[in-house]
Design a protein around this motif. Structure first.
Motif, PDB file in Angstrom:
ATOM      1  N   HIS A  53       0.824  -1.206   0.000  1.00  0.00           N
ATOM      2  CA  HIS A  53       0.000   0.000   0.000  1.00  0.00           C
ATOM      3  C   HIS A  53       0.862   1.263   0.000  1.00  0.00           C
ATOM      4  O   HIS A  53       0.503   2.254  -0.639  1.00  0.00           O
ATOM      5  N   VAL A  54       2.005   1.226   0.676  1.00  0.00           N
ATOM      6  CA  VAL A  54       2.935   2.363   0.638  1.00  0.00           C
ATOM      7  C   VAL A  54       3.407   2.585  -0.794  1.00  0.00           C
ATOM      8  O   VAL A  54       3.392   3.717  -1.292  1.00  0.00           O
ATOM      9  N   ALA A  55       3.823   1.508  -1.447  1.00  0.00           N
ATOM     10  CA  ALA A  55       4.319   1.631  -2.824  1.00  0.00           C
ATOM     11  C   ALA A  55       3.254   2.217  -3.749  1.00  0.00           C
ATOM     12  O   ALA A  55       3.539   3.103  -4.565  1.00  0.00           O
ATOM     13  N   GLN A  56       2.020   1.737  -3.613  1.00  0.00           N
ATOM     14  CA  GLN A  56       0.938   2.249  -4.455  1.00  0.00           C
ATOM     15  C   GLN A  56       0.644   3.717  -4.142  1.00  0.00           C
ATOM     16  O   GLN A  56       0.436   4.526  -5.055  1.00  0.00           O
ATOM     17  N   ALA A  57       0.633   4.064  -2.867  1.00  0.00           N
ATOM     18  CA  ALA A  57       0.370   5.457  -2.480  1.00  0.00           C
ATOM     19  C   ALA A  57       1.466   6.375  -3.007  1.00  0.00           C
ATOM     20  O   ALA A  57       1.174   7.440  -3.567  1.00  0.00           O
ATOM     21  N   LEU A  58       2.716   5.964  -2.860  1.00  0.00           N
ATOM     22  CA  LEU A  58       3.826   6.799  -3.347  1.00  0.00           C
ATOM     23  C   LEU A  58       3.796   6.926  -4.865  1.00  0.00           C
ATOM     24  O   LEU A  58       4.116   7.988  -5.410  1.00  0.00           O
ATOM     25  N   ARG A  59       3.393   5.868  -5.543  1.00  0.00           N
ATOM     26  CA  ARG A  59       3.257   5.942  -7.002  1.00  0.00           C
ATOM     27  C   ARG A  59       2.207   6.975  -7.379  1.00  0.00           C
ATOM     28  O   ARG A  59       2.410   7.808  -8.267  1.00  0.00           O
ATOM     29  N   LEU A  60       1.083   6.953  -6.694  1.00  0.00           N
ATOM     30  CA  LEU A  60       0.021   7.923  -6.964  1.00  0.00           C
ATOM     31  C   LEU A  60       0.452   9.344  -6.594  1.00  0.00           C
ATOM     32  O   LEU A  60       0.081  10.308  -7.262  1.00  0.00           O
ATOM     33  N   LEU A  61       1.251   9.476  -5.563  1.00  0.00           N
ATOM     34  CA  LEU A  61       1.739  10.790  -5.150  1.00  0.00           C
ATOM     35  C   LEU A  61       2.742  11.379  -6.138  1.00  0.00           C
ATOM     36  O   LEU A  61       2.920  12.590  -6.187  1.00  0.00           O
ATOM     37  N   SER A  62       3.385  10.519  -6.897  1.00  0.00           N
ATOM     38  CA  SER A  62       4.403  11.009  -7.833  1.00  0.00           C
ATOM     39  C   SER A  62       3.829  11.987  -8.851  1.00  0.00           C
ATOM     40  O   SER A  62       4.562  12.783  -9.433  1.00  0.00           O
ATOM     41  N   ASP A  63       2.525  11.971  -9.056  1.00  0.00           N
ATOM     42  CA  ASP A  63       1.883  12.916  -9.973  1.00  0.00           C
ATOM     43  C   ASP A  63       1.848  14.335  -9.410  1.00  0.00           C
ATOM     44  O   ASP A  63       1.459  15.259 -10.116  1.00  0.00           O
ATOM     45  N   TYR A  64       2.230  14.507  -8.158  1.00  0.00           N
ATOM     46  CA  TYR A  64       2.077  15.804  -7.501  1.00  0.00           C
ATOM     47  C   TYR A  64       3.409  16.423  -7.102  1.00  0.00           C
ATOM     48  O   TYR A  64       3.504  17.112  -6.086  1.00  0.00           O
ATOM     49  N   GLN A  65       4.443  16.198  -7.915  1.00  0.00           N
ATOM     50  CA  GLN A  65       5.753  16.798  -7.661  1.00  0.00           C
ATOM     51  C   GLN A  65       5.589  18.310  -7.548  1.00  0.00           C
ATOM     52  O   GLN A  65       4.904  18.929  -8.345  1.00  0.00           O
ATOM     53  N   GLY A  66       6.184  18.879  -6.536  1.00  0.00           N
ATOM     54  CA  GLY A  66       6.145  20.322  -6.362  1.00  0.00           C
ATOM     55  C   GLY A  66       4.914  20.833  -5.634  1.00  0.00           C
ATOM     56  O   GLY A  66       4.842  22.020  -5.323  1.00  0.00           O
ATOM     57  N   SER A  67       3.946  19.981  -5.354  1.00  0.00           N
ATOM     58  CA  SER A  67       2.759  20.470  -4.636  1.00  0.00           C
ATOM     59  C   SER A  67       3.076  20.588  -3.143  1.00  0.00           C
ATOM     60  O   SER A  67       3.905  19.857  -2.607  1.00  0.00           O
ATOM     61  N   ARG A  68       2.401  21.502  -2.477  1.00  0.00           N
ATOM     62  CA  ARG A  68       2.649  21.724  -1.051  1.00  0.00           C
ATOM     63  C   ARG A  68       2.230  20.520  -0.209  1.00  0.00           C
ATOM     64  O   ARG A  68       2.865  20.202   0.787  1.00  0.00           O
ATOM     65  N   GLY A  69       1.167  19.854  -0.587  1.00  0.00           N
ATOM     66  CA  GLY A  69       0.653  18.765   0.225  1.00  0.00           C
ATOM     67  C   GLY A  69       1.412  17.461   0.104  1.00  0.00           C
ATOM     68  O   GLY A  69       1.337  16.614   0.996  1.00  0.00           O
ATOM     69  N   LYS A  70       2.155  17.286  -0.976  1.00  0.00           N
ATOM     70  CA  LYS A  70       2.835  16.009  -1.221  1.00  0.00           C
ATOM     71  C   LYS A  70       3.749  15.624  -0.058  1.00  0.00           C
ATOM     72  O   LYS A  70       3.712  14.493   0.422  1.00  0.00           O
TER      73      LYS A  70
END
Length: 156
Positions: A126-143
């Motif tokens: 689940h960590v790997a999947q979450a981090l993969r999905l987060l990769s779309d938000y490079q540079g965002s404040r919430g990432k």
């Protein structure tokens, strides 16, 4: 147990991601943030399940899930692995309650099945999947905040 976890914490975290996409008027991110929330919710629930075996020294005492007969991933995995654990639960349930000493015995039986390691492995997925999905938000404040939250859950 996964269905329960998705229904409890998974939907809560998914809704949070969905709400952010709506408020920010980023409809293309809706599905991505919904899926991210599901993985974070599952991760949160699995981390909570593991805490039942160690306690977290703040909110959860050792074996509370076992004593309260709350389904958790390690318990379900151990029941599938070792029929003696199921027998022991059945015997204790006939008595109407599970005393702390019996819960500690069950805890040791569950640990011996490697159910905690299997649960941690599920957390890693689940960590790997979450981090993969987060990769779309490079540079965002919430990432970074979400990454820190994920890291904190993995400390168990």
């Amino acid at each position: 147990v996964q269905k329960i976890a998705l229904g409890k914490t998974g939907l809560l975290f998914s809704w949070c991601g969905f709400a952010v996409s709506v408020v920010c008027k980023k409809s293309q991110a809706t599905d991505n943030l919904w899926q991210l929330g599901k993985h974070i919710g599952m991760l949160f629930q699995l981390a909570d399940d593991i805490k039942d075996f160690d306690g977290d020294k703040q909110l959860k005492d050792v074996c509370r899930d076992i004593r309260n007969l709350d389904p958790s991933m390690p318990i379900v995995l151990a029941l599938a692995e070792n029929p003696l654990i199921k027998q022991r639960f059945t015997t204790l349930l006939a008595d109407g309650e599970i005393a702390q000493s019996d819960a500690l015995d069950l805890r040791e039986m569950i640990i011996a099945t490697k159910a905690l390691e299997k649960t941690r492995s599920m957390m890693s997925e689940h960590v790997a999947q979450a981090l993969r999905l987060l990769s779309d938000y490079q540079g965002s404040r919430g990432k970074k905040y979400v990454e820190n939250f994920i890291s904190a859950m993995c400390l168990c």
